[in-house]
Write an enzyme that holds these catalytic residues in place. Structure first.
Site, PDB file in Angstrom:
ATOM      1  N   CYS A 105      28.104  30.333   7.212  1.00 51.68           N
ATOM      2  CA  CYS A 105      28.514  29.199   6.371  1.00 51.68           C
ATOM      3  C   CYS A 105      27.347  28.572   5.611  1.00 51.68           C
ATOM      4  O   CYS A 105      27.573  27.797   4.676  1.00 51.68           O
ATOM      5  CB  CYS A 105      29.216  28.139   7.212  1.00 51.68           C
ATOM      6  SG  CYS A 105      30.671  28.750   8.065  1.00 51.68           S
ATOM      7  N   HIS A 245      28.944  21.125   3.667  1.00 55.43           N
ATOM      8  CA  HIS A 245      29.801  22.245   4.066  1.00 55.43           C
ATOM      9  C   HIS A 245      31.113  21.673   4.596  1.00 55.43           C
ATOM     10  O   HIS A 245      31.117  20.725   5.396  1.00 55.43           O
ATOM     11  CB  HIS A 245      29.085  23.088   5.122  1.00 55.43           C
ATOM     12  CG  HIS A 245      29.959  24.122   5.734  1.00 55.43           C
ATOM     13  ND1 HIS A 245      30.747  24.956   4.976  1.00 55.43           N
ATOM     14  CD2 HIS A 245      30.189  24.465   7.035  1.00 55.43           C
ATOM     15  CE1 HIS A 245      31.418  25.762   5.778  1.00 55.43           C
ATOM     16  NE2 HIS A 245      31.109  25.481   7.036  1.00 55.43           N
ATOM     17  N   ASN A 275      37.919  25.674   6.038  1.00 48.85           N
ATOM     18  CA  ASN A 275      36.532  26.111   6.010  1.00 48.85           C
ATOM     19  C   ASN A 275      36.465  27.499   5.369  1.00 48.85           C
ATOM     20  O   ASN A 275      36.932  28.473   5.956  1.00 48.85           O
ATOM     21  CB  ASN A 275      36.009  26.137   7.456  1.00 48.85           C
ATOM     22  CG  ASN A 275      34.555  26.560   7.558  1.00 48.85           C
ATOM     23  OD1 ASN A 275      33.978  27.078   6.611  1.00 48.85           O
ATOM     24  ND2 ASN A 275      33.969  26.348   8.718  1.00 48.85           N
TER      25      ASN A 275
END
Ligand code: UT7
Length: 318
Positions: A105, A245, A275
């Site tokens: 990520c 994020h 996500n």
């Protein structure tokens, strides 16, 4: 910038029919209401190419002007050729350098710093960064701990050398492999040599120790934000927008609180996409710019964490 987000929506109500969960649990624990799922068989390069084309066009460039392609992905098309090579062909770029970068990520922050360094060193003028993730293919759809969290998406950014105002101010990257087991996806790999065995032994799909990851994420995202700001003579009050994020609204709120930054300056779109790993920050950047939430001259902080564990931050004068 460019984006390509699959049109198929998977809502929390849909997930209620698949695993023992509830819209109420997912919304209050994560902030996610729906996520996008790519059609079965769509690959990371196929998802990334339209985003890359849009970014090149928006930059006023031809594909042949791109000197380097970096694809940030943890769901690559194949072990090789790299997804970036397939994107190079797909957009009709010249014989430029291309490689994939895996920092889960945090991949977009890592790729941004690579692009910045290539440009500052004079080794490239136009670097295309593509973040393309298809987590729906590495999720165990029977595992309610993880299947409610992730979605698919791609976004791309062109960074170019320029003597004009604005641009990337600075970045910081970090990792700590002692947290490796917090967040893993074995796939078919040197550790999981063939798919039947890998599936039988577990470790093929994404696995996460959510609670432990949550705590490290909040701590490290706060620390790296302060390290980057102070290293450049700034403080949190100087920021016009933070693009974190998009993993969990509670992580975003906790980082904002630690930095003393109001919710109105913490950009959030995870309710729509969940996500999307490396793609989450560039999708958010795209939407923030499109919606006028960030404007020329603004000081924008991007901060991420992910499997590795990895974490990092980039400061941009828009
Ligand atoms: O990009 C990096 C990706 N990593 C992350 O985003 C990880 C960050 N971690 C998190 O976002 C949170 O830790 C989670 C959202 C994954 C979990 O939230 P939590 O508040 O840490 O919950 P928990 O894991 O402590 O679980 C609380 C309860 C458990 O039940 P018991 O043991 O209290 O009876 C879980 O079994 O919630 C249960 N649970 C669920 N219930 C309904 C876990 N997943 C679900 C679910 N639906 N989907």
């Amino acid at each position: 910038m460019g984006v390509n987000i699959p049109s198929r929506i998977l809502t929390n109500a849909d997930l209620e029919k698949m695993v023992e969960t509830s819209d109420e649990w997912i919304t209050t624990r994560t902030g996610i209401r729906e996520r996008r799922i790519a059609d079965y068989g769509l690959s990371a390069s196929q998802l990334g190419i339209p985003a890359a084309m849009e970014a090149v066009e928006q930059a006023g460039l031809n594909p042949a002007d791109v000197d380097l392609i970096v694809c940030a992905t943890s769901t690559p098309e194949k072990m090789f050729p790299s997804t970036s090579c397939l994107i190079q062909k797909g957009i009709g770029a010249g014989e430029c350098g291309s490689f994939d970068l895996l920092a889960a990520c945090s991949g977009f922050i890592y790729a941004t710093m690579v692009a910045d360094q290539f440009i500052r060193a004079g080794s490239a003028h136009n670097v295309l960064v593509v973040a393309s993730e298809i987590y729906s293919q590495i999720i165990n759809w029977k595992d309610r701990d993880t299947c409610v969290l992730f979605g698919d998406g791609a976004a791309a950014v062109v960074y170019s050398s320029s003597s004009g105002p604005g641009g990337i101010v600075d970045s910081r990257l970090h990792s700590d492999g002692s947290f490796a087991e917090f967040l893993t996806a074995g796939g078919v790999s040197s550790r999981n040599p063939e798919s039947a065995g890998a599936l039988g032994n577990g470790g093929y799909f994404l696995e996460m120790k959510g609670n432990q990851t949550f705590k490290v994420a909040v701590k490290k995202m706060t620390e790296v934000s302060m390290e980057l700001l102070e290293g450049n003579g700034y403080g949190p009050d100087d920021l016009d927008m933070v693009i974190p994020h998009q993993a969990n609204i509670r992580i975003i709120n906790a980082v904002g609180k630690n930095l003393g930054i109001g919710e109105e300056k913490m950009f959030v779109n995870l309710d729509k996409y969940g996500n999307t790993s490396a793609a989450s920050i560039p999708i958010a950047m795209y939407e923030a710019a499109r919606d006028g939430r960030i404007k020329p001259g603004d000081l924008v902080l991007m901060v991420a964490f992910g499997g590795g564990l990895t974490w990092g931050a980039t400061l941009i004068r828009w």
